[in-house]
Design a protein around this motif. Structure first.
Motif, PDB file in Angstrom:
ATOM      1  N   LEU A  41      46.781  40.438  45.046  1.00 15.75           N
ATOM      2  CA  LEU A  41      46.727  39.252  45.895  1.00 15.75           C
ATOM      3  C   LEU A  41      45.610  38.312  45.451  1.00 15.75           C
ATOM      4  O   LEU A  41      45.809  37.089  45.387  1.00 15.75           O
ATOM      5  CB  LEU A  41      46.527  39.673  47.354  1.00 15.75           C
ATOM      6  CG  LEU A  41      46.592  38.577  48.407  1.00 15.75           C
ATOM      7  CD1 LEU A  41      47.947  37.890  48.385  1.00 15.75           C
ATOM      8  CD2 LEU A  41      46.317  39.150  49.779  1.00 15.75           C
ATOM      9  N   ASP A  42      44.451  38.866  45.124  1.00 17.14           N
ATOM     10  CA  ASP A  42      43.359  38.033  44.612  1.00 17.14           C
ATOM     11  C   ASP A  42      43.751  37.345  43.311  1.00 17.14           C
ATOM     12  O   ASP A  42      43.443  36.166  43.098  1.00 17.14           O
ATOM     13  CB  ASP A  42      42.096  38.874  44.413  1.00 17.14           C
ATOM     14  CG  ASP A  42      41.469  39.305  45.727  1.00 17.14           C
ATOM     15  OD1 ASP A  42      41.768  38.681  46.767  1.00 17.14           O
ATOM     16  OD2 ASP A  42      40.678  40.277  45.711  1.00 17.14           O
ATOM     17  N   SER A  43      44.432  38.082  42.447  1.00 19.49           N
ATOM     18  CA  SER A  43      44.885  37.502  41.185  1.00 19.49           C
ATOM     19  C   SER A  43      45.875  36.365  41.431  1.00 19.49           C
ATOM     20  O   SER A  43      45.800  35.302  40.791  1.00 19.49           O
ATOM     21  CB  SER A  43      45.513  38.586  40.324  1.00 19.49           C
ATOM     22  OG  SER A  43      46.087  38.021  39.175  1.00 19.49           O
ATOM     23  N   GLU A  44      46.799  36.579  42.358  1.00 17.00           N
ATOM     24  CA  GLU A  44      47.781  35.529  42.675  1.00 17.00           C
ATOM     25  C   GLU A  44      47.099  34.306  43.279  1.00 17.00           C
ATOM     26  O   GLU A  44      47.463  33.170  42.975  1.00 17.00           O
ATOM     27  CB  GLU A  44      48.843  36.064  43.644  1.00 17.00           C
ATOM     28  CG  GLU A  44      49.737  37.130  43.051  1.00 17.00           C
ATOM     29  CD  GLU A  44      50.633  36.608  41.953  1.00 17.00           C
ATOM     30  OE1 GLU A  44      51.028  35.425  42.001  1.00 17.00           O
ATOM     31  OE2 GLU A  44      50.937  37.385  41.033  1.00 17.00           O
ATOM     32  N   ARG A  45      46.123  34.521  44.132  1.00 18.73           N
ATOM     33  CA  ARG A  45      45.381  33.394  44.717  1.00 18.73           C
ATOM     34  C   ARG A  45      44.633  32.613  43.636  1.00 18.73           C
ATOM     35  O   ARG A  45      44.603  31.384  43.664  1.00 18.73           O
ATOM     36  CB  ARG A  45      44.405  33.899  45.771  1.00 18.73           C
ATOM     37  CG  ARG A  45      45.069  34.294  47.054  1.00 18.73           C
ATOM     38  CD  ARG A  45      44.059  34.747  48.080  1.00 18.73           C
ATOM     39  NE  ARG A  45      44.713  35.143  49.310  1.00 18.73           N
ATOM     40  CZ  ARG A  45      44.244  36.040  50.151  1.00 18.73           C
ATOM     41  NH1 ARG A  45      43.093  36.644  49.895  1.00 18.73           N
ATOM     42  NH2 ARG A  45      44.904  36.342  51.245  1.00 18.73           N
ATOM     43  N   GLU A  46      44.028  33.325  42.692  1.00 15.98           N
ATOM     44  CA  GLU A  46      43.318  32.659  41.602  1.00 15.98           C
ATOM     45  C   GLU A  46      44.288  31.844  40.744  1.00 15.98           C
ATOM     46  O   GLU A  46      44.013  30.699  40.384  1.00 15.98           O
ATOM     47  CB  GLU A  46      42.594  33.691  40.751  1.00 15.98           C
ATOM     48  CG  GLU A  46      41.786  33.083  39.626  1.00 15.98           C
ATOM     49  CD  GLU A  46      41.067  34.144  38.811  1.00 15.98           C
ATOM     50  OE1 GLU A  46      40.660  33.804  37.685  1.00 15.98           O
ATOM     51  OE2 GLU A  46      40.918  35.283  39.270  1.00 15.98           O
ATOM     52  N   THR A  47      45.442  32.438  40.445  1.00 16.54           N
ATOM     53  CA  THR A  47      46.457  31.726  39.660  1.00 16.54           C
ATOM     54  C   THR A  47      46.940  30.491  40.401  1.00 16.54           C
ATOM     55  O   THR A  47      47.097  29.424  39.804  1.00 16.54           O
ATOM     56  CB  THR A  47      47.643  32.666  39.367  1.00 16.54           C
ATOM     57  OG1 THR A  47      47.161  33.808  38.676  1.00 16.54           O
ATOM     58  CG2 THR A  47      48.697  31.971  38.527  1.00 16.54           C
ATOM     59  N   LEU A  48      47.169  30.628  41.696  1.00 13.46           N
ATOM     60  CA  LEU A  48      47.613  29.495  42.505  1.00 13.46           C
ATOM     61  C   LEU A  48      46.566  28.384  42.516  1.00 13.46           C
ATOM     62  O   LEU A  48      46.899  27.205  42.395  1.00 13.46           O
ATOM     63  CB  LEU A  48      47.930  29.954  43.921  1.00 13.46           C
ATOM     64  CG  LEU A  48      48.483  28.913  44.873  1.00 13.46           C
ATOM     65  CD1 LEU A  48      49.815  28.371  44.357  1.00 13.46           C
ATOM     66  CD2 LEU A  48      48.661  29.505  46.263  1.00 13.46           C
TER      67      LEU A  48
END
Length: 133
Positions: A41-48
């Motif tokens: 989830l943190d990775s997806e938030r960073e990508t977003l």
């Protein structure tokens, strides 16, 4: 009699210990899965966040204007004419659907799936079968 109670007590203690260890390992597995999902989830938030920043850069009017000036001739771009903009009320209405006779012919075609092609065309266009050759 005392030996039976001792054996049952030992068996109960062993089964309780096994149960506690199983619960402990399940809880650890759930905690590991939760941590993995939080990392994803943190990775997806960073990508977003990165994609939003890139999008805000790509849609800057100054950048777009520069690209239009650089590639306008190759793409055949022309300035927008104010006459091209219309209100929704100025658009023409949608054309009317098929006539009721055509609807009846289509309904009969769907019902009579055993008709031949000539019969279907003659029923649709109200022409005799012999003229469709």
């Amino acid at each position: 009699m005392i030996r039976i109670v001792q054996v049952l007590s030992v068996a109960a203690a062993v089964s309780a210990a096994v149960f506690v260890f199983q619960v402990k390992y399940r809880a650890e597995a759930v905690a590991e899965r939760t941590a993995e999902l939080e990392r994803q989830l943190d990775s997806e938030r960073e990508t977003l966040s990165l994609l939003k920043a890139e999008w805000s850069y790509l849609i800057q009017p100054n950048r777009i204007q520069e690209l239009v000036q650089r590639h306008g001739e190759q793409l055949g771009l022309k300035p927008l004419d104010p006459k091209q903009l219309v209100r929704i009320a100025d658009l023409p209405f949608r054309p009317a659907g098929p006539k009721t006779e055509d609807k009846d012919a289509l309904a009969s075609l769907l019902e009579g799936a055993t008709m031949t092609d000539k019969e279907a065309l003659s029923a649709l266009f109200d022409k005799p079968k012999d003229s469709l050759q």
